[in-house]
Design an enzyme around this catalytic site. Sequence first.
Site, PDB file in Angstrom:
ATOM      1  N   GLU A   1       0.840  -1.372   0.138  1.00 56.90           N
ATOM      2  CA  GLU A   1      -0.040  -0.108  -0.161  1.00 56.90           C
ATOM      3  C   GLU A   1       0.926   1.343   0.101  1.00 56.90           C
ATOM      4  O   GLU A   1       1.824   1.316   1.029  1.00 56.90           O
ATOM      5  CB  GLU A   1      -0.864  -0.027   1.297  1.00 56.90           C
ATOM      6  CG  GLU A   1      -1.836  -1.252   1.408  1.00 56.90           C
ATOM      7  CD  GLU A   1      -3.096  -0.998   0.472  1.00 56.90           C
ATOM      8  OE1 GLU A   1      -3.062   0.084  -0.106  1.00 56.90           O
ATOM      9  OE2 GLU A   1      -3.440  -2.295   0.399  1.00 56.90           O
TER      10      GLU A   1
ATOM     11  N   CYS B   1      -2.165   9.094   4.104  1.00 59.21           N
ATOM     12  CA  CYS B   1      -2.195   8.450   2.647  1.00 59.21           C
ATOM     13  C   CYS B   1      -3.564   8.975   2.042  1.00 59.21           C
ATOM     14  O   CYS B   1      -3.534   9.278   0.732  1.00 59.21           O
ATOM     15  CB  CYS B   1      -1.966   7.072   2.600  1.00 59.21           C
ATOM     16  SG  CYS B   1      -2.528   6.105   3.506  1.00 59.21           S
TER      17      CYS B   1
END
Length: 1019
Positions: free
Chosen positions: A781, A815
């Site tokens: 990720e 993020c």
Amino acid sequence: MAHGLLVARKAPTLYSGMDSAPENSHVSAADDILLEHDVQRLGRELHGRIKGKSPGIFQASYWKGLLMDGAMRDPALKTDLFRLVDALPALATSEEIARHAREYLLADQRSLPMGLGLALRTTQNRIAASISAFVIKRHVRGMAEMFIIGRDARDARASLQRLWNQGFGFTVDLLGEASVSEAESEVYVRRYDDLIDFLPAETARWKANEILDRGPSSGSHPRANISLKLSAMDHLLDPADVEGGVHRLLGRVRPLLRKARDLGAFIHFDLEQWSLHEIAFRVFETLAAEPEFASWPHLGIVMQAYLKSADDDLDRLLALAAKRGAPITVRLVKGAYWDYEFVQSGLIGVPCPVLLHKPETDAHYERLTRRLLENRDKIHAAFGTHNLRSITVALTWAEKLGVAPGDFELQMLYGMAEAEREMLRSLGHRVRLYTPVGDLLTGMAYLVRRLLENTANSSFVRLRHYEGADIGELLAKPEIPALSSGETAKSYDGLLSAPFENCPLSDFTNAQVRAAFAQAVAEAEKQMPWHIPVVINGRIWPDGEALHHVSPNLNARLAARTNSATVEDVEHAVRDARTGWPAWRDLPLKNRAKLINNLGARLEADRVRLAAMEVHEQGKPWREADADIAEAVDFCRYYARQALTELGPRTQGHLPGEANTLTYEGRGICAVIAPWNFPLAILCGMTAAALVAGNAVMLKPAEQATAVAHAFYQHAIAAGIPADMLAFLPGPGEIVGDALVRHRDVVQIAFTGSRDVGLSILKSAAEIAPGQTMIKRVVCEMGGKNAIIVDDDADLDEAITGVIRSAFGYAGQKCSACSRVIVVGGGYAPFLARLKAAAASLVPSSAATPDCLLPPVIDEASFTRLRDLLREPVADAQRVFCGAVKSDGWFVPPAIFEVSDPRHPLMQRELFGPILAIFAARDFSHAIEVANTSDYALTGAVYSRSPRHLEQAQKEFRVGNLYLNRPCTGALVNRQPFGGFKMSGAGTKAGGPGYLLNFAEMRVCTENTMRRGFTPEIL
Ligand SMILES: Cc1cc2nc3c(=O)[nH]c(=O)nc-3n(C[C@H](O)[C@H](O)[C@H](O)COP(=O)(O)OP(=O)(O)OC[C@H]3O[C@@H](n4cnc5c(N)ncnc54)[C@H](O)[C@@H]3O)c2cc1C
């Protein structure tokens, strides 16, 4: 014969059997029956006087009738109609209005009331569009004007005086409930100031009115009566920071009270959402008790009967009135935010503050009515309701308790229940109307609330005027349902067999929760620096090369000193894990799931301490830290349950003669390489998934997050994870991370972090080391360059709050954070102006304080990188805003840059800080195109009130997590499985179905079940 109460001033005795009403009496069951008897009698009398009269809103002009009738009949049409009404003020042109009307109302297979469908279809034609738009706008404005008395007090003067001449008092409310910046809050306070200047002088000239001007024992009543809404006076109110909110509001409201007292106005505090209840109450209590106001009787506050806390609220007000020596006015209402409270508490998982059944609210209202009237020496009661039963109960209790009409009052909203108000006035009661003033934009939200209230299934107004409920039904005593609100509170029993539920966020409206959090934050601060060891197979290695991490809040303060693992430690840990792993792999799945579920329970029990550690170690503000722990708990609970359904054995196919069994098993040793920004949640999620699937875990936390990671490690071991199946290996990524990734026996890597590191891990993992027998699999990720599109019809209050939260929450270090905002068409300039003003409130402060809005960035490297970016002019970008600087921690001011090229580095490079690029798009399609011009595809959001644009975004805005009309951060396990694609990751979704499969090998075993011509399946 007319009921005694009908002629208010004569105040005859209702209860012929009782000589006089006892003070503070306790009503026996027999009294109760008598009272109910009188309520029914009086209610019928009153009803007889208003029979056949409908409120204006139900009187059928074409549009009004259409709107109300359609809304009552068809809930979907009601939603669409009210959404259209809500969008109207933002629509600049006739074409826009016509387009939105079509988009909302011309749904498939919907039969619209006669003529409306045809009218809308013809709006495709330009001239017809103009005419229809004009008609729609005019009628909606007409409806708004039914509830809103004027644009401002001066505009409303004639109407207010007309009401006064008709015998009605009023209380003026200034519409404008959402302010997003200091400047807007100040404007709102000034509007009140202006109102207080204007109204007393103006109303002094009006003719005297015996009933409105005085009460028999309550004395004089100022004509100028003003209702204050505190939320719009301070845009930073937050239940986690009651003290701060109260402090700021006192400074703003005190001068208003002084002026009101000196000029002769009455000030009434409205109550709004539950989250602000404590702040509003505390402001009221503080001011009302201050010596300069303690003997001033012209102060009031609302009580909301739908609140579970309402009895306690009244206790507080009685104590306050006793303390100060002058009465206070209490306006008893049921509460205007029921739907919001119900939905909001469900979404964040905190106890619902409101009663769940309408009859409970009604019964509560009646009980509180009596308590208010019983305490008439301390309280002047005002009953704010349109419900005939509630009004009748108030009149009956007043009579019984000997409270003279004029010593209590009845209040109603302007535009509602015109017949009731007229009837009550004509009977000699003081009736006060709540008269909002404001412009069309703010008025629309108010209008929609009134429309919703009038059309709600349980609304008295709807029952009486639309459903045609009979008098028996309308006056029925509210029956508390068998399952009352108190009993429905759910508790999570924690058993693996219980269905998954998200761990509730901490309820900061609760004083005990706030106090416990503050104490934990203070204790954690004392404990720093934490000394963090390497732990391999249960053995602690405290010494070695030290890593130091200072608290981002205060860079003079060491947060953690960590023993860094070495390449040899990696070797050692992997070797031990390899030996023990087969037994762990072969453990029944349910046993592993139980351990992970237990781990969740342990984390939840220790949530406050863990969150407090994050406050200091990562500079996470209270709420963010709390949410991180809750998410970690969620991951444990979710993966434990999901493993049982996704990883359990199953059969495939069903032909006789063969048996196919599909099973999953762990792959081997998994390196978990975790980031610092969600220091517990992500680390815990990856670890729990790997372990439950049957892998051993080499846990490598981020260098800036070793203390909270070590606390997690200790919980995992205490929950029963075998010591050789979980090694704790803190250290630099380039050494420990790299050694793990390249190790021939590490077959699985779960990584969350930057794009550069992620890509290099993918590359290293593809290289086969000597002796390696398994292909490495990487769950990766990475970052995002997330965009929020603000359409030209967006609700700007929502859009600005959403952008601020998404871009600057945790200083932009998520993020999922928004770092590009793309504004469509004409909305750009007003949006930017308000955004800048809102960003100016983001004063950097330590995450340890509950009012922190902009915490520091994580460390010196981040700070230097961002500071350097802000120091120099950026080519082809204009810095349009840069906030305040603070220098004792790693504080970076929030900044906004205007750019005109979608490929500009500020629109492309992930910065991981409070820096936002803003771009003006030609139209909505252009905005989507720009949003998609990115290497990343993680999150995105759209603020729009066009159903067609929202649908287009859903199809074309290519990101892993798309949010419509809400911020782009804050995904929850199970509800929003999280993860992106393109350079944001390999498409895996944490906290969602399928994630665990990444950590397991699927095996299929096929047995030929036929023996000598027979098979068990057809025996
Ligand atoms: C003068 C005046 C001032 C007001 N000021 C405020 C204020 O400051 N703050 C505020 O919050 N409201 C305020 N209100 C609004 C008020 O709270 C009510 O929303 C409104 O008056 C409708 O209540 P009712 O008694 O007239 O109607 P009813 O139809 O008898 O009651 C409707 C009310 O019942 C409650 N209810 C609905 N469904 C449920 C359910 N499932 N379970 C439990 N309860 C339910 C809700 O409170 C709803 O508003 C004010 C009202 C008036 C008249």
